[in-house]
Scaffold this motif. Structure first.
Motif, PDB file in Angstrom:
ATOM      1  N   PHE A   3      34.240   3.471  39.711  1.00  0.00           N
ATOM      2  CA  PHE A   3      34.990   2.518  38.788  1.00  0.00           C
ATOM      3  C   PHE A   3      34.658   1.178  38.734  1.00  0.00           C
ATOM      4  O   PHE A   3      34.664   0.452  37.737  1.00  0.00           O
ATOM      5  CB  PHE A   3      36.330   2.963  38.987  1.00  0.00           C
ATOM      6  CG  PHE A   3      36.809   4.486  39.300  1.00  0.00           C
ATOM      7  CD1 PHE A   3      36.647   5.292  37.932  1.00  0.00           C
ATOM      8  CD2 PHE A   3      36.930   4.956  40.360  1.00  0.00           C
ATOM      9  CE1 PHE A   3      37.192   6.690  38.193  1.00  0.00           C
ATOM     10  CE2 PHE A   3      37.188   6.270  40.405  1.00  0.00           C
ATOM     11  CZ  PHE A   3      37.209   7.242  39.446  1.00  0.00           C
ATOM     12  N   THR A   4      34.735   0.770  40.076  1.00  0.00           N
ATOM     13  CA  THR A   4      34.171  -0.985  40.082  1.00  0.00           C
ATOM     14  C   THR A   4      32.881  -1.277  39.600  1.00  0.00           C
ATOM     15  O   THR A   4      32.523  -2.258  38.840  1.00  0.00           O
ATOM     16  CB  THR A   4      34.214  -1.213  41.582  1.00  0.00           C
ATOM     17  OG1 THR A   4      33.485  -0.648  42.416  1.00  0.00           O
ATOM     18  CG2 THR A   4      35.674  -1.271  42.218  1.00  0.00           C
ATOM     19  N   TYR A  35      39.790  -0.328  35.889  1.00  0.00           N
ATOM     20  CA  TYR A  35      38.654  -0.033  34.860  1.00  0.00           C
ATOM     21  C   TYR A  35      39.479   0.238  33.592  1.00  0.00           C
ATOM     22  O   TYR A  35      39.167  -0.276  32.412  1.00  0.00           O
ATOM     23  CB  TYR A  35      37.880   1.182  35.301  1.00  0.00           C
ATOM     24  CG  TYR A  35      36.822   1.400  33.989  1.00  0.00           C
ATOM     25  CD1 TYR A  35      35.747   0.931  33.953  1.00  0.00           C
ATOM     26  CD2 TYR A  35      37.270   2.451  33.331  1.00  0.00           C
ATOM     27  CE1 TYR A  35      34.903   1.445  33.098  1.00  0.00           C
ATOM     28  CE2 TYR A  35      36.408   2.834  32.356  1.00  0.00           C
ATOM     29  CZ  TYR A  35      35.390   2.443  32.086  1.00  0.00           C
ATOM     30  OH  TYR A  35      34.649   2.786  31.051  1.00  0.00           O
ATOM     31  N   ARG A  36      40.679   0.874  33.755  1.00  0.00           N
ATOM     32  CA  ARG A  36      41.342   0.926  32.256  1.00  0.00           C
ATOM     33  C   ARG A  36      41.907  -0.309  31.897  1.00  0.00           C
ATOM     34  O   ARG A  36      41.848  -0.309  30.629  1.00  0.00           O
ATOM     35  CB  ARG A  36      42.451   2.078  32.768  1.00  0.00           C
ATOM     36  CG  ARG A  36      42.165   3.545  32.882  1.00  0.00           C
ATOM     37  CD  ARG A  36      43.379   4.321  33.454  1.00  0.00           C
ATOM     38  NE  ARG A  36      42.996   5.746  33.017  1.00  0.00           N
ATOM     39  CZ  ARG A  36      43.498   6.472  33.928  1.00  0.00           C
ATOM     40  NH1 ARG A  36      44.762   6.429  34.582  1.00  0.00           N
ATOM     41  NH2 ARG A  36      43.386   7.809  33.736  1.00  0.00           N
ATOM     42  N   ARG A  37      42.592  -1.205  32.658  1.00  0.00           N
ATOM     43  CA  ARG A  37      42.964  -2.405  32.288  1.00  0.00           C
ATOM     44  C   ARG A  37      41.806  -3.096  31.597  1.00  0.00           C
ATOM     45  O   ARG A  37      41.902  -3.915  30.600  1.00  0.00           O
ATOM     46  CB  ARG A  37      43.446  -3.297  33.282  1.00  0.00           C
ATOM     47  CG  ARG A  37      44.798  -2.563  33.718  1.00  0.00           C
ATOM     48  CD  ARG A  37      45.557  -3.619  34.763  1.00  0.00           C
ATOM     49  NE  ARG A  37      44.676  -4.159  35.870  1.00  0.00           N
ATOM     50  CZ  ARG A  37      44.807  -3.580  36.973  1.00  0.00           C
ATOM     51  NH1 ARG A  37      45.459  -2.373  37.185  1.00  0.00           N
ATOM     52  NH2 ARG A  37      44.029  -4.065  37.888  1.00  0.00           N
ATOM     53  N   GLU A  38      40.439  -2.998  32.193  1.00  0.00           N
ATOM     54  CA  GLU A  38      39.666  -4.061  31.470  1.00  0.00           C
ATOM     55  C   GLU A  38      38.585  -3.335  30.478  1.00  0.00           C
ATOM     56  O   GLU A  38      38.153  -4.227  29.707  1.00  0.00           O
ATOM     57  CB  GLU A  38      38.766  -4.416  33.126  1.00  0.00           C
ATOM     58  CG  GLU A  38      39.408  -4.981  33.886  1.00  0.00           C
ATOM     59  CD  GLU A  38      38.591  -5.270  35.032  1.00  0.00           C
ATOM     60  OE1 GLU A  38      37.045  -5.091  34.961  1.00  0.00           O
ATOM     61  OE2 GLU A  38      38.946  -5.545  36.326  1.00  0.00           O
ATOM     62  N   ILE A  39      38.358  -2.010  30.687  1.00  0.00           N
ATOM     63  CA  ILE A  39      37.396  -1.493  29.761  1.00  0.00           C
ATOM     64  C   ILE A  39      37.997  -0.384  28.847  1.00  0.00           C
ATOM     65  O   ILE A  39      37.997  -0.601  27.443  1.00  0.00           O
ATOM     66  CB  ILE A  39      36.154  -0.928  30.542  1.00  0.00           C
ATOM     67  CG1 ILE A  39      35.686  -1.663  31.605  1.00  0.00           C
ATOM     68  CG2 ILE A  39      35.038  -0.449  29.688  1.00  0.00           C
ATOM     69  CD1 ILE A  39      34.933  -3.038  31.148  1.00  0.00           C
ATOM     70  N   ASN A  40      38.539   0.605  29.387  1.00  0.00           N
ATOM     71  CA  ASN A  40      39.099   1.426  28.311  1.00  0.00           C
ATOM     72  C   ASN A  40      40.211   2.357  28.907  1.00  0.00           C
ATOM     73  O   ASN A  40      40.144   2.932  29.977  1.00  0.00           O
ATOM     74  CB  ASN A  40      37.880   2.908  28.454  1.00  0.00           C
ATOM     75  CG  ASN A  40      38.408   3.792  27.282  1.00  0.00           C
ATOM     76  OD1 ASN A  40      39.241   3.723  26.838  1.00  0.00           O
ATOM     77  ND2 ASN A  40      37.406   4.863  27.507  1.00  0.00           N
ATOM     78  N   ARG A  78      30.458  -3.293  32.598  1.00  0.00           N
ATOM     79  CA  ARG A  78      31.072  -3.150  31.361  1.00  0.00           C
ATOM     80  C   ARG A  78      30.469  -1.883  30.661  1.00  0.00           C
ATOM     81  O   ARG A  78      30.478  -1.795  29.328  1.00  0.00           O
ATOM     82  CB  ARG A  78      30.689  -4.383  30.707  1.00  0.00           C
ATOM     83  CG  ARG A  78      30.943  -5.708  31.061  1.00  0.00           C
ATOM     84  CD  ARG A  78      32.156  -6.080  31.544  1.00  0.00           C
ATOM     85  NE  ARG A  78      33.191  -6.041  30.492  1.00  0.00           N
ATOM     86  CZ  ARG A  78      34.653  -6.106  30.584  1.00  0.00           C
ATOM     87  NH1 ARG A  78      34.962  -6.198  31.991  1.00  0.00           N
ATOM     88  NH2 ARG A  78      35.354  -6.253  29.743  1.00  0.00           N
ATOM     89  N   LEU A  79      30.377  -0.918  31.406  1.00  0.00           N
ATOM     90  CA  LEU A  79      30.228   0.426  30.998  1.00  0.00           C
ATOM     91  C   LEU A  79      31.236   1.283  30.313  1.00  0.00           C
ATOM     92  O   LEU A  79      32.231   1.445  30.858  1.00  0.00           O
ATOM     93  CB  LEU A  79      29.628   1.234  31.824  1.00  0.00           C
ATOM     94  CG  LEU A  79      28.810   2.648  31.718  1.00  0.00           C
ATOM     95  CD1 LEU A  79      27.647   2.253  30.874  1.00  0.00           C
ATOM     96  CD2 LEU A  79      28.439   3.406  32.852  1.00  0.00           C
ATOM     97  N   ALA A  91      49.313  -3.767  46.018  1.00  0.00           N
ATOM     98  CA  ALA A  91      49.258  -2.644  45.578  1.00  0.00           C
ATOM     99  C   ALA A  91      47.919  -2.445  44.719  1.00  0.00           C
ATOM    100  O   ALA A  91      47.769  -1.458  43.839  1.00  0.00           O
ATOM    101  CB  ALA A  91      50.392  -2.399  44.587  1.00  0.00           C
ATOM    102  N   PHE A  92      47.254  -3.494  44.176  1.00  0.00           N
ATOM    103  CA  PHE A  92      46.043  -3.437  43.468  1.00  0.00           C
ATOM    104  C   PHE A  92      44.661  -3.335  44.203  1.00  0.00           C
ATOM    105  O   PHE A  92      43.850  -2.942  43.584  1.00  0.00           O
ATOM    106  CB  PHE A  92      46.185  -4.873  42.537  1.00  0.00           C
ATOM    107  CG  PHE A  92      47.539  -5.076  41.952  1.00  0.00           C
ATOM    108  CD1 PHE A  92      47.358  -4.202  40.608  1.00  0.00           C
ATOM    109  CD2 PHE A  92      48.321  -5.680  42.115  1.00  0.00           C
ATOM    110  CE1 PHE A  92      48.757  -4.185  39.779  1.00  0.00           C
ATOM    111  CE2 PHE A  92      49.734  -5.925  41.515  1.00  0.00           C
ATOM    112  CZ  PHE A  92      49.766  -5.112  40.344  1.00  0.00           C
TER     113      PHE A  92
END
Length: 553
Positions: free
Chosen positions: A468-469, A503-508, A475-476, A11-12
């Motif tokens: 997104f990737t 992206y939400r989990r890792e950055i914002n 790291r934008l 699912a990811f």
């Protein structure tokens, strides 16, 4: 150990050629990838804004028209009054949301022809708001004949019951008598979409509305031919100016009534509107929006020429900052005017001859300055944006049209909008091109809009997970992402929605996403269950403001 195929189900990170596990709301797009199917009402809204002219890279115009007509009839069956409410909102929005009024007029006619009593009641109340001009009324009437008329030996005839008669009558009763007289004087006769003659006198006889005062009664009698011109002239200022204009028999007289009596240009006889000297006078008197819309006509008949006096005065108006701000000219309006004018050709409707003109360089330069000056009242959101323009092969197919003129491919339109966002946000924007890779974009806040016409997309497949990737890998940190696309993604190893969640989990975790569709295909990469995703469609002149407002929180 034997390979377990179930271990590949995730699912990811799901290949875009397969649906995300557990998501029954995904559909297969025309390119073979899985995206989120838009619900019935979002599909309908896309149709009302975008229409179906030209089709898409994957779907013909006829097929797209049939699909969207099916959506419309399904929505009417489900909740007709809601259809009327939606089409009215799209039609009356300011700034305009739809480049053409015809889809809304077709939808309104369908509501009358196929709706229940409540739907027809809602449509009756909406008619005068949606069909604001004689041309609009003619289009509505023609569509209604096709959908709700009856067959005759000569084709079709309208079925005008009490509800329809009341609705048509409301057109003559909405606004002051002189306002209605002005609309009638601007255009008494038009053509339906089928090419049939349409006359307000005939509509008045069908509707037979009851006048609410003596002035309106005089107007009705004059339209029907039962009241003399002199009596109507005395009662209605618009009729007085119209008859003054219609009495003109020479270009010199036309110039005099325009400059001295300030007669609207729409009242002049058609023969006078083919005279260059008349338009040379009108350059100073018509409204700013009318000036923008008639630059091609003025050039075609020779009123605007290189180094001409009328050209100098037109340029002065087009570059008057205060006048532009007062007229609330939007950057998108200025860009559309420039692209139409620069195209050098237009066919206002399928039955018309192709019109051509040679653009005057000074006017093109002035329109670029119009565009620059029109940003004066637009405030930036103060947020950082990543703008991704789909540069796959399908984005290079076909042209988006306005006023019968080709504006450019979906890729060009996306790039132009990216320039506007970059200009509005004053440096807090990074633009990329995306196909199956991320490419550097040529877009900057200072991009000359003429350059975009020569740009070509990189081509190839489509992977809209890449914005997104790529942002995660770089790291934008951005507050919002805007994607201009036809939603025909298929090539990625994960879905755009999955990549966005990563992206939400890792950055914002608070990033917001706007997906701007260039075609009414009925699906989107944006998850409709995600409150942080906004799906919009088409050449909405207010799109930069919509993005601004959505990203700002």
């Amino acid at each position: 150990m034997a390979h377990d195929p179930l271990a590949a189900v995730s699912a990811f990170a799901t290949p875009q050629t397969r649906p995300i596990p557990g998501r029954a709301d995904q559909v297969r797009n025309a390119a073979g990838g899985y995206v989120f199917g838009k619900d019935l009402w979002r599909k309908l809204e896309d149709f009302l804004i975008l229409g179906t002219t030209g089709g898409t890279y994957y779907v013909t115009e006829d097929r797209l028209t049939a699909d969207n007509a099916g959506v419309l009839f399904q929505a009417i069956a489900e909740n007709g009054p809601r259809v009327v409410e939606l089409l009215t909102a799209v039609s009356t929005a300011r700034p305009p949301r739809a480049p053409k009024q015809r889809p809304a007029l077709f939808a309104l006619a369908a509501c009358y022809a196929k709706g229940d009593a409540d739907t027809r009641q809602a449509a009756k109340l909406a008619l005068a708001k949606v069909a604001r001009t004689t041309d609009h009324l003619a289009q509505f009437f023609g569509y209604y004949k096709n959908l709700g008329g009856k067959a005759t030996a000569r084709g079709t005839a309208p079925v005008a019951g009490r509800s329809m008669r009341t609705a048509l009558g409301s057109w003559f009763l909405t606004g002051s008598p002189d306002d209605v007289a002005f609309k009638a004087c601007k255009a008494r006769r038009r053509k339906t979409p089928q090419g049939e003659a349409f006359d307000l006198r005939d509509v008045l006889r069908i509707a037979h509305p009851a006048a609410d005062d003596e002035q309106r009664g005089t107007l009705f009698g004059w339209i029907a031919g039962n009241v003399a011109d002199e009596r109507a002239r005395e009662a209605l200022p618009a009729v007085h100016r119209f008859l003054t204009a219609k009495a003109v028999t020479s270009a010199d007289e036309a110039v005099r009534v325009v400059t001295e009596s300030r007669v609207p240009w729409e009242f002049l006889p058609d023969a006078m509107l083919r005279e260059p000297e008349v338009w040379e006078a009108l350059v100073d008197t018509i409204g700013m929006t009318a000036l923008l819309r008639n630059l091609a006509r003025m050039t075609r008949i020779g009123a605007l020429t290189p180094m001409g006096d009328a050209t100098r005065r037109a340029v002065a108006r087009l570059t008057d900052r205060e006048a532009l701000l007062k007229a609330r000219v939007h950057p998108m309006d200025a860009w559309l005017a420039m692209r139409v004018y620069a195209s050098g050709k237009a066919r206002p409707n399928p039955r018309a001859d192709l019109q051509t003109w040679r653009p005057v360089p000074a006017v093109l330069d002035a329109l670029e300055e119009t565009y620059e000056l029109s940003f004066g009242a637009v405030e930036p959101s103060g947020r950082r944006l990543l703008v991704a323009v789909d540069s796959s092969g399908s984005m290079s197919w076909g042209h988006v049209h306005a006023g019968g003129s080709p504006l450019g491919t979906p890729y060009e339109i996306g790039c132009a909008m990216a320039v506007m966002l970059a200009r509005i946000e004053r440096g807090d924007v990074h633009v990329i091109d995306v196909d199956t890779e991320v490419h550097a974009s040529k877009v900057t806040p200072r991009t000359n809009l003429r350059e975009i016409a020569s740009w070509r997309p990189s081509g190839g497949g489509t992977d809209l997970s890449l914005p997104f990737t790529w942002a995660s890998r770089k790291r934008l940190h951005v507050d919002g992402t805007v994607v201009f696309t036809d939603n025909e993604t298929w090539a990625g190893r994960s879905h755009p929605a999955q990549a966005m969640e990563a992206y939400r989990r890792e950055i914002n975790p608070r990033v917001r996403v706007v997906v701007a569709a260039m075609t009414a295909a009925g699906y989107s990469i944006g998850d409709p269950k995600d409150d942080g995703v906004l799906n919009v469609a088409g050449l909405d002149a207010s799109l930069p403001l919509v993005v601004n407002g959505f990203i700002r929180p």
